[in-house]
Design a protein around this motif. Structure first.
Motif, PDB file in Angstrom:
ATOM      1  N   VAL A   1      46.625  62.622 -37.774  1.00  0.00           N
ATOM      2  CA  VAL A   1      47.753  62.898 -36.880  1.00  0.00           C
ATOM      3  C   VAL A   1      47.470  64.151 -36.053  1.00  0.00           C
ATOM      4  O   VAL A   1      47.635  64.164 -34.833  1.00  0.00           O
ATOM      5  CB  VAL A   1      49.072  63.017 -37.678  1.00  0.00           C
ATOM      6  CG1 VAL A   1      50.189  63.594 -36.831  1.00  0.00           C
ATOM      7  CG2 VAL A   1      49.474  61.659 -38.240  1.00  0.00           C
TER       8      VAL A   1
ATOM      9  N   GLN B   1      45.024  63.752 -33.168  1.00  0.00           N
ATOM     10  CA  GLN B   1      45.555  63.046 -32.005  1.00  0.00           C
ATOM     11  C   GLN B   1      46.571  63.865 -31.214  1.00  0.00           C
ATOM     12  O   GLN B   1      46.686  63.724 -30.008  1.00  0.00           O
ATOM     13  CB  GLN B   1      46.219  61.739 -32.455  1.00  0.00           C
ATOM     14  CG  GLN B   1      45.237  60.737 -33.022  1.00  0.00           C
ATOM     15  CD  GLN B   1      45.954  59.527 -33.545  1.00  0.00           C
ATOM     16  OE1 GLN B   1      46.453  58.731 -32.757  1.00  0.00           O
ATOM     17  NE2 GLN B   1      46.027  59.393 -34.853  1.00  0.00           N
ATOM     18  N   LEU B   2      47.326  64.717 -31.886  1.00  0.00           N
ATOM     19  CA  LEU B   2      48.430  65.420 -31.228  1.00  0.00           C
ATOM     20  C   LEU B   2      48.006  66.615 -30.392  1.00  0.00           C
ATOM     21  O   LEU B   2      48.728  67.027 -29.495  1.00  0.00           O
ATOM     22  CB  LEU B   2      49.447  65.885 -32.267  1.00  0.00           C
ATOM     23  CG  LEU B   2      50.194  64.790 -32.988  1.00  0.00           C
ATOM     24  CD1 LEU B   2      51.061  65.384 -34.087  1.00  0.00           C
ATOM     25  CD2 LEU B   2      51.038  63.983 -32.026  1.00  0.00           C
TER      26      LEU B   2
ATOM     27  N   GLU C   1      55.420  60.614 -30.483  1.00  0.00           N
ATOM     28  CA  GLU C   1      53.968  60.823 -30.511  1.00  0.00           C
ATOM     29  C   GLU C   1      53.436  60.824 -31.933  1.00  0.00           C
ATOM     30  O   GLU C   1      52.382  60.245 -32.219  1.00  0.00           O
ATOM     31  CB  GLU C   1      53.609  62.135 -29.817  1.00  0.00           C
ATOM     32  CG  GLU C   1      53.825  62.118 -28.326  1.00  0.00           C
ATOM     33  CD  GLU C   1      53.418  63.422 -27.664  1.00  0.00           C
ATOM     34  OE1 GLU C   1      52.570  64.160 -28.226  1.00  0.00           O
ATOM     35  OE2 GLU C   1      53.933  63.711 -26.569  1.00  0.00           O
ATOM     36  N   VAL C   2      54.144  61.504 -32.837  1.00  0.00           N
ATOM     37  CA  VAL C   2      53.727  61.537 -34.246  1.00  0.00           C
ATOM     38  C   VAL C   2      53.729  60.120 -34.826  1.00  0.00           C
ATOM     39  O   VAL C   2      52.798  59.726 -35.520  1.00  0.00           O
ATOM     40  CB  VAL C   2      54.642  62.471 -35.066  1.00  0.00           C
ATOM     41  CG1 VAL C   2      54.452  62.274 -36.556  1.00  0.00           C
ATOM     42  CG2 VAL C   2      54.384  63.919 -34.688  1.00  0.00           C
TER      43      VAL C   2
ATOM     44  N   ALA D   1      50.739  58.217 -33.521  1.00  0.00           N
ATOM     45  CA  ALA D   1      49.505  58.697 -34.161  1.00  0.00           C
ATOM     46  C   ALA D   1      49.392  58.160 -35.586  1.00  0.00           C
ATOM     47  O   ALA D   1      48.322  57.701 -36.007  1.00  0.00           O
ATOM     48  CB  ALA D   1      49.478  60.229 -34.162  1.00  0.00           C
ATOM     49  N   TYR D   2      50.487  58.204 -36.325  1.00  0.00           N
ATOM     50  CA  TYR D   2      50.473  57.696 -37.697  1.00  0.00           C
ATOM     51  C   TYR D   2      50.208  56.192 -37.726  1.00  0.00           C
ATOM     52  O   TYR D   2      49.412  55.710 -38.537  1.00  0.00           O
ATOM     53  CB  TYR D   2      51.796  58.013 -38.399  1.00  0.00           C
ATOM     54  CG  TYR D   2      51.825  57.506 -39.819  1.00  0.00           C
ATOM     55  CD1 TYR D   2      51.256  58.255 -40.838  1.00  0.00           C
ATOM     56  CD2 TYR D   2      52.399  56.283 -40.126  1.00  0.00           C
ATOM     57  CE1 TYR D   2      51.263  57.786 -42.144  1.00  0.00           C
ATOM     58  CE2 TYR D   2      52.414  55.801 -41.426  1.00  0.00           C
ATOM     59  CZ  TYR D   2      51.837  56.559 -42.432  1.00  0.00           C
ATOM     60  OH  TYR D   2      51.832  56.082 -43.724  1.00  0.00           O
TER      61      TYR D   2
ATOM     62  N   TRP E   1      48.598  54.394 -35.532  1.00  0.00           N
ATOM     63  CA  TRP E   1      47.197  54.158 -35.200  1.00  0.00           C
ATOM     64  C   TRP E   1      46.336  54.360 -36.446  1.00  0.00           C
ATOM     65  O   TRP E   1      45.473  53.547 -36.766  1.00  0.00           O
ATOM     66  CB  TRP E   1      46.738  55.083 -34.068  1.00  0.00           C
ATOM     67  CG  TRP E   1      45.276  54.927 -33.794  1.00  0.00           C
ATOM     68  CD1 TRP E   1      44.691  54.027 -32.963  1.00  0.00           C
ATOM     69  CD2 TRP E   1      44.204  55.662 -34.406  1.00  0.00           C
ATOM     70  NE1 TRP E   1      43.320  54.152 -33.014  1.00  0.00           N
ATOM     71  CE2 TRP E   1      42.997  55.153 -33.891  1.00  0.00           C
ATOM     72  CE3 TRP E   1      44.145  56.703 -35.330  1.00  0.00           C
ATOM     73  CZ2 TRP E   1      41.757  55.656 -34.263  1.00  0.00           C
ATOM     74  CZ3 TRP E   1      42.915  57.197 -35.706  1.00  0.00           C
ATOM     75  CH2 TRP E   1      41.733  56.665 -35.177  1.00  0.00           C
ATOM     76  N   TRP E   2      46.572  55.476 -37.147  1.00  0.00           N
ATOM     77  CA  TRP E   2      45.808  55.783 -38.358  1.00  0.00           C
ATOM     78  C   TRP E   2      46.015  54.698 -39.409  1.00  0.00           C
ATOM     79  O   TRP E   2      45.056  54.249 -40.052  1.00  0.00           O
ATOM     80  CB  TRP E   2      46.233  57.160 -38.883  1.00  0.00           C
ATOM     81  CG  TRP E   2      45.628  57.552 -40.186  1.00  0.00           C
ATOM     82  CD1 TRP E   2      44.344  57.968 -40.406  1.00  0.00           C
ATOM     83  CD2 TRP E   2      46.271  57.570 -41.457  1.00  0.00           C
ATOM     84  NE1 TRP E   2      44.160  58.241 -41.740  1.00  0.00           N
ATOM     85  CE2 TRP E   2      45.335  58.000 -42.403  1.00  0.00           C
ATOM     86  CE3 TRP E   2      47.560  57.258 -41.891  1.00  0.00           C
ATOM     87  CZ2 TRP E   2      45.627  58.140 -43.753  1.00  0.00           C
ATOM     88  CZ3 TRP E   2      47.860  57.403 -43.237  1.00  0.00           C
ATOM     89  CH2 TRP E   2      46.896  57.839 -44.148  1.00  0.00           C
TER      90      TRP E   2
ATOM     91  N   VAL F   1      39.289  58.196 -30.526  1.00  0.00           N
ATOM     92  CA  VAL F   1      40.597  58.401 -31.146  1.00  0.00           C
ATOM     93  C   VAL F   1      41.583  58.647 -30.001  1.00  0.00           C
ATOM     94  O   VAL F   1      41.335  59.496 -29.151  1.00  0.00           O
ATOM     95  CB  VAL F   1      40.566  59.618 -32.102  1.00  0.00           C
ATOM     96  CG1 VAL F   1      41.957  59.958 -32.598  1.00  0.00           C
ATOM     97  CG2 VAL F   1      39.612  59.348 -33.260  1.00  0.00           C
TER      98      VAL F   1
ATOM     99  N   LYS G   1      44.583  60.035 -27.766  1.00  0.00           N
ATOM    100  CA  LYS G   1      45.368  61.277 -27.654  1.00  0.00           C
ATOM    101  C   LYS G   1      46.803  60.879 -27.379  1.00  0.00           C
ATOM    102  O   LYS G   1      47.061  60.017 -26.541  1.00  0.00           O
ATOM    103  CB  LYS G   1      44.858  62.143 -26.508  1.00  0.00           C
ATOM    104  CG  LYS G   1      43.587  62.873 -26.829  1.00  0.00           C
ATOM    105  CD  LYS G   1      43.946  64.166 -27.456  1.00  0.00           C
ATOM    106  CE  LYS G   1      42.724  65.047 -27.550  1.00  0.00           C
ATOM    107  NZ  LYS G   1      42.929  66.108 -28.482  1.00  0.00           N
ATOM    108  N   THR G   2      47.745  61.500 -28.047  1.00  0.00           N
ATOM    109  CA  THR G   2      49.139  61.133 -27.841  1.00  0.00           C
ATOM    110  C   THR G   2      49.830  62.033 -26.825  1.00  0.00           C
ATOM    111  O   THR G   2      50.832  61.641 -26.267  1.00  0.00           O
ATOM    112  CB  THR G   2      49.935  61.194 -29.155  1.00  0.00           C
ATOM    113  OG1 THR G   2      49.944  62.527 -29.618  1.00  0.00           O
ATOM    114  CG2 THR G   2      49.344  60.268 -30.187  1.00  0.00           C
TER     115      THR G   2
END
Length: 186
Positions: free
Chosen positions: A82, A85-86, A142-143, A146-147, A149-150, A182, A184-185
């Motif tokens: 996370v 990406q953030l 955004e979080v 990102a989560y 995606w992971w 990876v 980017k958010t």
């Protein structure tokens, strides 16, 4: 060869081993299970009520089913992914805030203090959390992206991630191979 501590505002965790080439590009992998204490001048010095949240801020309210503990709890692999990406997003926990009906609050903010979010847990429901967001960036969104995606990538640990740094200083994170970027958010 360059061996350096790696940290993001989200998480200080691990090492990055880079190998440089004759064109000024460096590429390499992360190594987990190593942590370093940042010098005072390197630490994010934000205080939620001193630097970020203002009385005139009117946040948008929504809800989420994603537990805040999933992204900022004990799972260091989730936090690493996370945070990677953030970019410039920082978080802190506020346990037992003086807010009726809130047992725990996760605060998120950009390091420039222009956007923030708070995710509240009432202590009873593990299926719904209240989200407050303010500023140009929707940080909880955004979080969550990102989560997710992971999660879709199969919960990779930090050892599967790497980074390429170009001569102009641009950083590109990747998973497994330098051509699998990876997202980017922010």
């Amino acid at each position: 060869m360059i061996l350096t501590a790696w940290e993001s505002p989200w998480l200080c965790y691990g090492l990055l081993r880079l190998t440089g080439d004759s064109h000024g590009t460096a590429c390499g992998s992360f190594f987990p299970y190593s942590a370093f204490m940042l010098m005072r001048g390197q630490r994010t010095d934000l205080r939620i009520y001193r630097d970020v949240v203002r009385e005139d801020h009117v946040p948008d309210e929504s809800s989420t089913r994603l537990p805040p503990q999933a992204v900022a709890g004990d799972d260091m692999a989730a936090q690493f992914a996370v945070g990677l990406q953030l970019g410039n997003v920082w978080h802190t926990w506020h346990h037992d805030p003086d807010v009726e009906g809130v047992v725990t609050r996760l605060w998120l903010t950009t390091t420039d203090a222009t956007s923030w979010a708070a995710v509240d847990w009432d202590g009873t429901s593990d299926e719904r959390y209240t989200v407050w967001e303010y500023g140009p960036r929707r940080l909880w969104s955004e979080v969550t992206a990102a989560y997710r995606w992971w999660d879709a990538a199969g919960w990779p640990g930090p050892e599967r991630f790497g980074m390429t740094i170009s001569p102009d200083g641009a950083h590109t994170a990747w998973l497994d191979t330098p051509d699998r970027f990876v997202p980017k958010t922010g």
